[in-house]
Scaffold this active site. Structure first.
Site, PDB file in Angstrom:
ATOM      1  CE1 TYR A  28      -4.010  -1.670  -0.478  1.00  0.00           C
ATOM      2  CE2 TYR A  28      -3.133  -3.176   1.169  1.00  0.00           C
ATOM      3  CZ  TYR A  28      -4.059  -2.886   0.179  1.00  0.00           C
ATOM      4  OH  TYR A  28      -5.009  -3.808  -0.173  1.00  0.00           O
ATOM      5  CG  HIS A  69     -13.617  -1.862  -2.080  1.00  0.00           C
ATOM      6  ND1 HIS A  69     -13.411  -2.505  -3.295  1.00  0.00           N
ATOM      7  CD2 HIS A  69     -14.752  -2.416  -1.568  1.00  0.00           C
ATOM      8  CE1 HIS A  69     -14.383  -3.386  -3.498  1.00  0.00           C
ATOM      9  NE2 HIS A  69     -15.212  -3.342  -2.469  1.00  0.00           N
TER      10      HIS A  69
END
Ligand code: APR
Length: 232
Positions: free
Chosen positions: A56, A109
């Site tokens: 990420y 999300h």
């Protein structure tokens, strides 16, 4: 059909592809040899937090080098001009809809530019790398994680989304493979409540047969043309 008043739009990774953000299941969908399904899980975070945070961090850093494309800009134009209800639901964790100017927008999300404390639930704007064991500024627990909905976790804003789908006259799905629920089921919910349904995608999605109409092509071309037609 009479002119729609209430519009719900669902977007997926395909709308950001022409900005240079790789889709999950297309070419370039693997990351360091890992499938997204193997990195984006609570189990992966528990077993190998370095790997999950690195994944990420890399995607958050990539945002500095990409820009909204014609499809994001067209949806922002529609948002600004549409007099009826409109809800843009994105599965994307990038910030390209936000930067394009969409305001009636929900990130179901999660968001790359946000961190989540699993202890106190605090969600914090986050721009830089997020090392494992970063302390939550609210409660001090050293467990801040990317604010991303992993496989097996409940997406954000579901009650709001379901209420909008129940009121929708038109449901439009853009750039999503239809492989991941619950978003993949929104077309069925919208149809159940009587909405017209339209898919704009490069290839037929897994749920293509549920849509009354499917237009195949790149979002950067199809979406501005659709928005022009809707705005008349
Ligand atoms: N224009 C329109 N559609 C495109 C384009 C383009 N330029 N390029 C690719 N596509 C389409 C592909 O044909 C594919 O159907 O976008 C879709 C992308 O599918 P996925 O990679 O599966 O992305 P998405 O549907 O957003 O994934 C859903 O899965 O990994 C999880 O949480 C993650 O939100 C993600 C979810």
């Amino acid at each position: 059909m009479t002119a729609p008043r209430n519009i719900v739009i669902l977007t997926g990774a395909g709308i950001s592809a022409e900005s240079g953000v790789a889709t999950f299941r297309g070419p370039g969908g693997l990351w360091e040899g890992h499938r997204v399904e193997d990195v984006c899980t609570p189990q992966a975070l528990a077993q190998d937090p370095e790997l999950v945070h690195r994944f990420y961090d890399a995607r958050r850093a990539q945002l500095a080098g990409v820009e909204p494309n014609a499809a994001h800009l067209a949806l922002a134009r529609l948002d600004a001009a549409w007099p009826g209800n409109l809800l843009l639901v994105t599965q994307n964790v990038d910030d390209l809809h936000d930067r394009a100017g969409s305001s009636r927008l929900l990130h179901m999300h999660g968001e790359l530019k946000s961190a989540l404390c699993p202890a106190c639930g605090n969600r914090i704007a986050w721009e830089d790398a997020l090392p494992p064991e970063t302390e939550c500024p609210n409660c001090g627990t050293p467990a801040l994680r990317p604010d991303i909905v992993f496989f097996g976790e409940m997406p954000y804003h579901m009650a709001t989304i379901e209420a909008a789908l129940a009121q929708a006259d038109l449901f439009v799905s853009i750039g999503t493979s239809g492989a991941v629920y619950p978003a993949a089921g929104f077309v069925q919910t919208a149809r159940h409540y009587g909405a017209a349904t339209l898919e704009l995608n490069l290839d037929p999605s897994e749920g293509s047969l549920w849509f009354e109409e499917s237009r195949m092509g790149p979002a950067g071309t199809l979406v501005p043309a659709w928005v022009d037609a809707v705005l008349g």
